[in-house]
Design a protein around this motif. Structure first.
Motif, PDB file in Angstrom:
ATOM      1  N   ARG A  85      -2.622   4.120   8.478  1.00  9.78           N
ATOM      2  CA  ARG A  85      -2.160   3.162   7.477  1.00  9.78           C
ATOM      3  C   ARG A  85      -0.841   2.579   7.935  1.00  9.78           C
ATOM      4  NH1 ARG A  85      -1.909   6.046   1.943  1.00  9.78           N
ATOM      5  NH2 ARG A  85      -0.734   4.200   1.281  1.00  9.78           N
ATOM      6  N   ASP A  86      -0.663   1.294   7.673  1.00  5.64           N
ATOM      7  CA  ASP A  86       0.556   0.592   8.062  1.00  5.64           C
ATOM      8  C   ASP A  86       1.161   0.019   6.793  1.00  5.64           C
ATOM      9  OD1 ASP A  86       2.514  -1.130   9.014  1.00  5.64           O
ATOM     10  OD2 ASP A  86       1.358  -1.675  10.778  1.00  5.64           O
ATOM     11  N   ASN A  87       2.128   0.714   6.254  1.00  3.27           N
ATOM     12  CA  ASN A  87       2.724   0.273   4.997  1.00  3.27           C
ATOM     13  C   ASN A  87       3.457  -1.069   5.154  1.00  3.27           C
ATOM     14  OD1 ASN A  87       1.712   2.538   3.766  1.00  3.27           O
ATOM     15  ND2 ASN A  87       3.652   3.655   3.776  1.00  3.27           N
ATOM     16  N   ALA A  88       3.998  -1.314   6.329  1.00  6.77           N
ATOM     17  CA  ALA A  88       4.722  -2.569   6.557  1.00  6.77           C
ATOM     18  C   ALA A  88       3.780  -3.775   6.530  1.00  6.77           C
ATOM     19  CB  ALA A  88       5.463  -2.500   7.880  1.00  6.77           C
ATOM     20  N   THR A 111      -4.005   9.814   2.885  1.00  4.08           N
ATOM     21  CA  THR A 111      -3.218   9.807   1.657  1.00  4.08           C
ATOM     22  C   THR A 111      -1.858   9.135   1.882  1.00  4.08           C
ATOM     23  OG1 THR A 111      -2.038  11.875   2.040  1.00  4.08           O
ATOM     24  CG2 THR A 111      -4.274  12.031   1.109  1.00  4.08           C
ATOM     25  N   SER A 112      -1.133   8.979   0.786  1.00  2.75           N
ATOM     26  CA  SER A 112       0.203   8.387   0.867  1.00  2.75           C
ATOM     27  C   SER A 112       1.162   9.277   1.646  1.00  2.75           C
ATOM     28  CB  SER A 112       0.744   8.115  -0.531  1.00  2.75           C
ATOM     29  OG  SER A 112       0.741   9.311  -1.294  1.00  2.75           O
ATOM     30  N   LYS A 113       0.796  10.559   1.812  1.00  2.00           N
ATOM     31  CA  LYS A 113       1.600  11.480   2.612  1.00  2.00           C
ATOM     32  C   LYS A 113       1.041  11.630   4.020  1.00  2.00           C
ATOM     33  CE  LYS A 113       3.353  14.045  -1.352  1.00  2.00           C
ATOM     34  NZ  LYS A 113       3.542  15.370  -1.986  1.00  2.00           N
ATOM     35  N   VAL A 138       0.815  -1.210   0.000  1.00  2.00           N
ATOM     36  CA  VAL A 138       0.000   0.000   0.000  1.00  2.00           C
ATOM     37  C   VAL A 138       0.847   1.257   0.000  1.00  2.00           C
ATOM     38  CG1 VAL A 138      -1.880  -1.182   1.193  1.00  2.00           C
ATOM     39  CG2 VAL A 138      -0.193   0.136   2.529  1.00  2.00           C
ATOM     40  N   ALA A 139       2.150   1.096   0.020  1.00  2.00           N
ATOM     41  CA  ALA A 139       3.039   2.254   0.153  1.00  2.00           C
ATOM     42  C   ALA A 139       2.817   3.267  -0.961  1.00  2.00           C
ATOM     43  CB  ALA A 139       4.489   1.800   0.174  1.00  2.00           C
ATOM     44  N   ASN A 140       2.474   2.767  -2.150  1.00  2.00           N
ATOM     45  CA  ASN A 140       2.307   3.678  -3.281  1.00  2.00           C
ATOM     46  C   ASN A 140       0.847   3.904  -3.654  1.00  2.00           C
ATOM     47  OD1 ASN A 140       5.119   4.046  -3.640  1.00  2.00           O
ATOM     48  ND2 ASN A 140       5.220   2.064  -4.665  1.00  2.00           N
ATOM     49  N   ILE A 141      -0.058   3.438  -2.814  1.00  2.00           N
ATOM     50  CA  ILE A 141      -1.477   3.686  -3.079  1.00  2.00           C
ATOM     51  C   ILE A 141      -1.806   5.091  -2.618  1.00  2.00           C
ATOM     52  CG2 ILE A 141      -3.841   3.069  -2.502  1.00  2.00           C
ATOM     53  CD1 ILE A 141      -2.998   0.175  -2.427  1.00  2.00           C
ATOM     54  N   ASN A 164       0.744  -3.587   4.988  1.00  2.00           N
ATOM     55  CA  ASN A 164      -0.167  -3.427   3.848  1.00  2.00           C
ATOM     56  C   ASN A 164      -1.619  -3.327   4.309  1.00  2.00           C
ATOM     57  OD1 ASN A 164       1.999  -3.537   2.052  1.00  2.00           O
ATOM     58  ND2 ASN A 164       1.878  -5.761   1.917  1.00  2.00           N
ATOM     59  N   SER A 165      -1.863  -2.428   5.239  1.00  2.62           N
ATOM     60  CA  SER A 165      -3.205  -2.338   5.794  1.00  2.62           C
ATOM     61  C   SER A 165      -3.589  -0.895   6.095  1.00  2.62           C
ATOM     62  CB  SER A 165      -3.308  -3.163   7.072  1.00  2.62           C
ATOM     63  OG  SER A 165      -2.470  -2.623   8.079  1.00  2.62           O
ATOM     64  N   VAL A 166      -4.894  -0.707   6.204  1.00  3.71           N
ATOM     65  CA  VAL A 166      -5.453   0.559   6.672  1.00  3.71           C
ATOM     66  C   VAL A 166      -6.428   0.217   7.785  1.00  3.71           C
ATOM     67  CG1 VAL A 166      -7.208   0.540   4.846  1.00  3.71           C
ATOM     68  CG2 VAL A 166      -6.677   2.677   6.040  1.00  3.71           C
TER      69      VAL A 166
END
Length: 115
Positions: A70-73, A51-53, A27-30, A75-77
């Motif tokens: 959001r947890d990019n590690a 957002t991604s930011k 999800v890092a680039n979503i 892959n969840s929100v």
């Protein structure tokens, strides 16, 4: 992107629930992740987005009670819901907006707030 929501259930007014949505890919680039909800007889409405930011936006009705993260590690929100009210009863859907492929929706998880 496939989205799998979990964490719904029955809770008393004033209680808390935490919803999670696992994505099938990073999800890092979503660009945008979020939660919408649909109550019986009503249209689907925005609850919160991130957002991604890590900029966030909330519906006025949930500000100060709900927190999106959001947890990019992982892959969840996630959606932490506190001080729940009966009017929060709805099916909650997770959402992803990925450039350039478009919008994706999870299958929904039911939240019921009732005594």
């Amino acid at each position: 992107v496939q989205l799998q929501a979990s964490g719904g259930g029955l809770v008393q007014p004033g209680g808390s629930l935490r919803l999670s949505c696992a994505a099938s890919e990073s999800v890092a680039n979503i660009r945008i992740l979020g939660w919408y909800r649909q109550a019986p007889g009503k249209q689907r409405e925005l609850v919160a987005i991130i957002t991604s930011k890590y900029n966030t936006n909330y519906a006025d009705s949930v500000k100060g009670r709900f927190t999106i993260s959001r947890d990019n590690a992982k892959n969840s929100v996630n959606l932490q819901m506190n001080s729940l009210k009966p009017e929060d009863t709805a099916v909650y859907y997770c959402y992803a907006n990925k450039v350039p492929s478009g919008e994706y929706w999870g299958q929904g998880t039911l939240v019921t707030v009732s005594s």
